[in-house]
Design a protein around this motif. Structure first.
Motif, PDB file in Angstrom:
ATOM      1  N   ALA A  62     -18.494  -6.382 -11.925  1.00 31.84           N
ATOM      2  CA  ALA A  62     -19.297  -5.516 -12.796  1.00 31.84           C
ATOM      3  C   ALA A  62     -19.447  -6.124 -14.180  1.00 31.84           C
ATOM      4  N   PHE A  63     -18.409  -6.785 -14.696  1.00 29.79           N
ATOM      5  CA  PHE A  63     -18.508  -7.462 -15.991  1.00 29.79           C
ATOM      6  C   PHE A  63     -19.550  -8.577 -15.922  1.00 29.79           C
ATOM      7  N   TYR A  64     -19.602  -9.285 -14.798  1.00 36.04           N
ATOM      8  CA  TYR A  64     -20.620 -10.331 -14.632  1.00 36.04           C
ATOM      9  C   TYR A  64     -22.020  -9.726 -14.576  1.00 36.04           C
ATOM     10  N   LYS A  65     -22.183  -8.636 -13.833  1.00 33.69           N
ATOM     11  CA  LYS A  65     -23.499  -8.008 -13.708  1.00 33.69           C
ATOM     12  C   LYS A  65     -23.990  -7.463 -15.044  1.00 33.69           C
ATOM     13  N   ALA A  66     -23.051  -7.028 -15.886  1.00 35.05           N
ATOM     14  CA  ALA A  66     -23.444  -6.469 -17.180  1.00 35.05           C
ATOM     15  C   ALA A  66     -23.836  -7.537 -18.186  1.00 35.05           C
ATOM     16  N   GLY A  67     -23.513  -8.791 -17.907  1.00 34.36           N
ATOM     17  CA  GLY A  67     -23.879  -9.860 -18.818  1.00 34.36           C
ATOM     18  C   GLY A  67     -22.751 -10.356 -19.685  1.00 34.36           C
ATOM     19  N   GLY A  68     -21.507 -10.017 -19.358  1.00 33.35           N
ATOM     20  CA  GLY A  68     -20.384 -10.517 -20.130  1.00 33.35           C
ATOM     21  C   GLY A  68     -19.396  -9.438 -20.496  1.00 33.35           C
ATOM     22  N   VAL A  69     -18.366  -9.851 -21.212  1.00 36.88           N
ATOM     23  CA  VAL A  69     -17.260  -8.952 -21.531  1.00 36.88           C
ATOM     24  C   VAL A  69     -17.676  -7.885 -22.536  1.00 36.88           C
ATOM     25  N   VAL A  70     -18.382  -8.275 -23.594  1.00 29.98           N
ATOM     26  CA  VAL A  70     -18.679  -7.339 -24.683  1.00 29.98           C
ATOM     27  C   VAL A  70     -19.557  -6.173 -24.227  1.00 29.98           C
ATOM     28  N   PRO A  71     -20.714  -6.407 -23.591  1.00 32.87           N
ATOM     29  CA  PRO A  71     -21.521  -5.245 -23.181  1.00 32.87           C
ATOM     30  C   PRO A  71     -20.814  -4.360 -22.158  1.00 32.87           C
ATOM     31  N   ALA A  72     -20.079  -4.978 -21.216  1.00 35.67           N
ATOM     32  CA  ALA A  72     -19.374  -4.171 -20.224  1.00 35.67           C
ATOM     33  C   ALA A  72     -18.282  -3.332 -20.868  1.00 35.67           C
ATOM     34  N   PHE A  73     -17.572  -3.915 -21.826  1.00 34.34           N
ATOM     35  CA  PHE A  73     -16.490  -3.181 -22.484  1.00 34.34           C
ATOM     36  C   PHE A  73     -17.039  -2.040 -23.336  1.00 34.34           C
ATOM     37  N   LEU A  74     -18.172  -2.242 -23.987  1.00 32.51           N
ATOM     38  CA  LEU A  74     -18.770  -1.168 -24.787  1.00 32.51           C
ATOM     39  C   LEU A  74     -19.207  -0.001 -23.902  1.00 32.51           C
ATOM     40  N   VAL A  75     -19.807  -0.321 -22.746  1.00 33.96           N
ATOM     41  CA  VAL A  75     -20.202   0.742 -21.820  1.00 33.96           C
ATOM     42  C   VAL A  75     -18.977   1.495 -21.322  1.00 33.96           C
ATOM     43  N   GLU A  76     -17.897   0.767 -21.077  1.00 33.10           N
ATOM     44  CA  GLU A  76     -16.671   1.406 -20.596  1.00 33.10           C
ATOM     45  C   GLU A  76     -16.088   2.345 -21.642  1.00 33.10           C
ATOM     46  N   LEU A  77     -16.119   1.952 -22.910  1.00 20.96           N
ATOM     47  CA  LEU A  77     -15.585   2.802 -23.971  1.00 20.96           C
ATOM     48  C   LEU A  77     -16.422   4.066 -24.135  1.00 20.96           C
ATOM     49  N   VAL A  78     -17.750   3.928 -24.080  1.00 21.51           N
ATOM     50  CA  VAL A  78     -18.608   5.115 -24.182  1.00 21.51           C
ATOM     51  C   VAL A  78     -18.357   6.043 -22.999  1.00 21.51           C
ATOM     52  N   PRO A 226     -27.053 -10.169 -21.144  1.00 18.62           N
ATOM     53  CA  PRO A 226     -27.681  -9.293 -20.160  1.00 18.62           C
ATOM     54  C   PRO A 226     -29.106  -9.741 -19.871  1.00 18.62           C
ATOM     55  N   SER A 227     -29.446  -9.839 -18.580  1.00 12.25           N
ATOM     56  CA  SER A 227     -30.795 -10.252 -18.213  1.00 12.25           C
ATOM     57  C   SER A 227     -31.827  -9.207 -18.601  1.00 12.25           C
ATOM     58  N   SER A 228     -31.433  -7.953 -18.656  1.00 13.00           N
ATOM     59  CA  SER A 228     -32.317  -6.868 -19.072  1.00 13.00           C
ATOM     60  C   SER A 228     -31.441  -5.680 -19.454  1.00 13.00           C
ATOM     61  N   TRP A 229     -32.062  -4.675 -20.049  1.00 10.59           N
ATOM     62  CA  TRP A 229     -31.295  -3.500 -20.442  1.00 10.59           C
ATOM     63  C   TRP A 229     -30.768  -2.758 -19.232  1.00 10.59           C
ATOM     64  N   THR A 230     -31.458  -2.869 -18.092  1.00 16.27           N
ATOM     65  CA  THR A 230     -30.973  -2.189 -16.888  1.00 16.27           C
ATOM     66  C   THR A 230     -29.723  -2.839 -16.326  1.00 16.27           C
ATOM     67  N   SER A 231     -29.516  -4.132 -16.590  1.00 15.10           N
ATOM     68  CA  SER A 231     -28.318  -4.791 -16.085  1.00 15.10           C
ATOM     69  C   SER A 231     -27.061  -4.244 -16.746  1.00 15.10           C
ATOM     70  N   VAL A 232     -27.169  -3.808 -18.010  1.00 15.41           N
ATOM     71  CA  VAL A 232     -26.029  -3.203 -18.685  1.00 15.41           C
ATOM     72  C   VAL A 232     -25.645  -1.898 -18.000  1.00 15.41           C
ATOM     73  N   PHE A 233     -26.649  -1.104 -17.617  1.00 16.04           N
ATOM     74  CA  PHE A 233     -26.364   0.170 -16.975  1.00 16.04           C
ATOM     75  C   PHE A 233     -25.871   0.003 -15.544  1.00 16.04           C
ATOM     76  N   SER A 234     -25.951  -1.211 -15.002  1.00 13.84           N
ATOM     77  CA  SER A 234     -25.426  -1.431 -13.655  1.00 13.84           C
ATOM     78  C   SER A 234     -23.915  -1.300 -13.604  1.00 13.84           C
ATOM     79  N   VAL A 235     -23.250  -1.241 -14.778  1.00 16.14           N
ATOM     80  CA  VAL A 235     -21.801  -1.054 -14.818  1.00 16.14           C
ATOM     81  C   VAL A 235     -21.438   0.396 -14.508  1.00 16.14           C
ATOM     82  N   PHE A 236     -22.325   1.335 -14.777  1.00 20.50           N
ATOM     83  CA  PHE A 236     -22.002   2.752 -14.612  1.00 20.50           C
ATOM     84  C   PHE A 236     -21.551   3.115 -13.199  1.00 20.50           C
TER      85      PHE A 236
END
Length: 449
Positions: A62-78, A226-236
Motif C-alpha cells: 500500500a505504501f508503494y501504491k500511494a507513491g511513497g512513505v510520506v503520502p501513505a503516512f499522512l493518509v494513515e494519520l488522517v 504519486p502517479s495521480s491523486w487517486t493513487s493516494v486514496f488507494s491506501v484507504f
C-alpha cells in the motif's frame, strides 16, 4: 451497580460524575444478564488483535501504491482520527441504546431499515474476512510444507502436505475449538499470543532491512511520487481492511468491567496507537527494503529458505488463527439474533430454542467454519477483492458510527453548540465513508473485470 452520569462539555471531552448546570450526554445503565469480567488490559489486547490481521502483509504494498512513505503516512494519520472517533462513538451509542451487539446498536438508534442493512453488511464482510484469513493461513501452510518437505518440481508433494488436507485439519483441530466458546472474553489469552506474533513479524521486517535478505542486492531507488491523486486514496482500502476492529467494539465494550466512556476512549486510543505503530513500521521498512518490487504479500518477497522468515511465516499463521475466532464470534452473533427473531415470529417465545445454547451455538460455529473453508479451498486467489472488503469495512468504521452519532445526540438533551458540532462530525464521517466505499469498490471492480 451505581448509575453514573456522563457529561460531554466539549465534543468527546468526557468528565465523569453528575451533570453540573448545563445539559449533557448521559450514559444510560444497561441491564446486564451476567456481570462483565473483561479487564482493561484484556480489552486492549482483544481490540489490538482484532485490528492486527492479514492487513499487516499488505501495508508495504500500500505504501508503494500511494507513491511513497510520506503520502501513505499522512493518509494513515488522517484515518487514525476517524478510526478512534468511530470507536468512541460506538461505545457511547452502546450505552445510550442499551444493546450488546454492533448491529443491535445501529438498529436501536437508526431504525430497523438501517439495522437490517447493517446486518447484511456485517455477514458479508465477516464472511469474506474469514475466507481471506483462511486463504492466508493456507498460503503459509503451503510455503512451510515446501520448506519442510522439499521435492523435485516434477514430483507432486505427498498427500499429507497438500494445502487442502493441512488447512482442513487445522480448521477442525485448532480453529473450531477456539471458536466454540460463548463469550469473546476468552480470546484475551490467545490474543496476547497473536499480538506477539504480529510484533515479531514487524521486527523481522525491520531487521531484514538493515541486514539485507539473502540474495537481495540493495540498490539506490529514486524517490517515488504519486502517479495521480487517486493513487493516494488507494491506501484507504488497505487501512480499512487492516484497522477493522470496529465490528468487535460493542461486544468488547459490553464485556468490560469498567464501562465509563472516558475509560473506553483511553482503551481505544492505546489500542489503535499501538496498532498504528506496528502497521507503520511494517509498511515503511517493507517498502524501503523492496521498493517497487514489493509484493502484495510482503512475506512472498523474501527468499523461501530464510529460516528467520520461515519462523515469521509460522508465527504470523498463528496470529491469523487467533483472530479468525473473533470474526466468527461477531458473525455468529448476527445469526443468533436472526434465529431468535425468526423463532419468535414463527412459534412464539415459549418454544424458542435459546440461540446462545450449546447446540445452536455449536451448529452455527460448524456451519461458519465449513462454509468459509469450502470457499477458501475452491475459490481463486482473493487478493483482488481486498478492496471490496475494505470498502464494506468503511460502513463500520465511518458510515454507521456517523449515523449513530447523529441519532444519539437527538435522544437526550444536550447543549446546542455541542449538539451542532457532534452532528457536523457525524455528517463528515458519513460522507468520508461513502467516498471511500465508492472509490475502493469501483477500483476493485475494475481490477476484477
Amino acid at each position: 451497580m451505581a448509575e453514573d452520569s456522563l457529561t460531554l462539555e466539549s465534543g468527546f471531552g468526557a468528565l465523569e460524575g453528575p451533570a453540573r448546570g448545563r445539559p449533557g450526554l448521559r450514559e444510560k445503565p444497561v441491564p446486564a444478564a451476567a456481570s462483565p469480567t473483561l479487564s482493561s488490559l484484556g480489552a486492549v489486547f482483544i481490540l489490538l488483535k482484532s485490528a492486527l490481521g492479514a492487513g499487516l502483509l499488505n501495508f508495504p504494498w500500500a505504501f508503494y501504491k500511494a507513491g511513497g512513505v510520506v503520502p501513505a503516512f499522512l493518509v494513515e494519520l488522517v484515518s487514525l482520527v476517524f478510526l478512534i472517533s468511530g470507536l468512541v462513538i460506538l461505545g457511547y451509542a452502546a450505552s445510550i441504546s442499551g444493546q450488546a451487539t454492533y448491529q443491535g446498536v445501529v438498529g436501536g438508534l437508526c431504525g430497523p431499515t438501517v439495522g437490517k442493512l447493517c446486518e447484511a453488511c456485517f455477514i458479508i464482510n465477516l464472511l469474506m474476512i474469514s475466507v481471506a484469513f483462511l486463504r492466508v493461513i493456507g498460503d503459509q501452510l503451503e510455503k512451510l510444507s515446501d520448506f519442510l518437505l522439499p521435492s523435485a518440481p516434477p514430483a507432486p508433494p505427498p498427500w499429507y502436505a497438500d494445502e487442502r488436507f493441512t488447512l482442513t485439519l487445522l480448521s477442525a483441530l485448532v480453529i473450531l475449538p477456539l471458536s466454540a466458546p460463548r463469550e469473546i472474553g476468552f480470546q484475551k489469552y490467545t490474543s496476547i499470543l497473536g499480538t506477539l506474533a504480529a510484533c515479531y513479524l514487524a521486527l523481522v521486517i525491520m531487521v531484514q532491512y538493515y541486514l539485507g535478505p539473502q540474495g537481495l542486492v540493495h540498490e539506490t531507488r529514486p524517490a517515488l511520487r504519486p502517479s495521480s491523486w487517486t493513487s493516494v486514496f488507494s491506501v484507504f482500502p488497505t487501512i480499512c481492511f487492516g484497522f477493522q476492529c470496529h465490528e468487535a467494539a460493542v461486544s468488547i465494550y459490553r464485556s468490560m468491567r469498567n464501562q465509563s466512556l472516558s475509560h473506553w476512549a483511553l482503551v481505544s486510543v492505546l489500542s489503535l496507537l499501538a496498532c498504528c505503530l506496528i502497521y507503520s513500521l511494517t509498511g515503511v521498512y517493507g517498502f524501503l527494503t523492496f521498493g517497487t518490487e514489493v509484493s502484495a504479500d510482503i512475506l512472498m518477497s523474501y527468499p523461501g529458505n530464510d529460516v528467520v522468515v520461515i519462523v515469521a511465516r509460522a508465527l504470523f499463521g498463528v496470529s491469523i488463527v487467533t483472530v479468525y475466532p473473533i470474526a466468527l464470534f461477531l458473525g455468529r452473533s448476527v445469526m443468533q439474533d436472526f434465529w431468535r427473531r425468526s423463532c419468535c415470529r414463527a412459534r412464539g417465545p415459549r418454544t424458542l430454542a435459546e440461540p446462545s445454547g450449546p447446540w445452536v451455538r455449536g451448529l452455527l460455529t460448524v456451519l461458519w467454519v465449513a462454509v468459509t473453508l469450502a470457499m477458501a479451498l475452491f475459490l481463486p486467489d482473493l487478493s483482488e477483492i481486498i478492496g471490496i472488503i475494505g470498502g464494506i469495512s468503511s460502513f463500520f468504521i465511518f458510515i454507521f458510527p456517523g449515523l449513530c452519532l447523529i441519532c444519539a445526540v437527538g435522544v437526550e438533551p444536550i447543549a446546542p453548540r455541542v449538539k451542532c458540532c457532534l452532528e457536523v462530525w457525524g455528517v463528515v464521517s458519513v460522507l468520508v465513508g461513502t467516498f471511500i466505499f465508492g472509490q475502493s469498490t469501483v477500483a476493485a471492480a475494475l481490477e476484477l473485470f
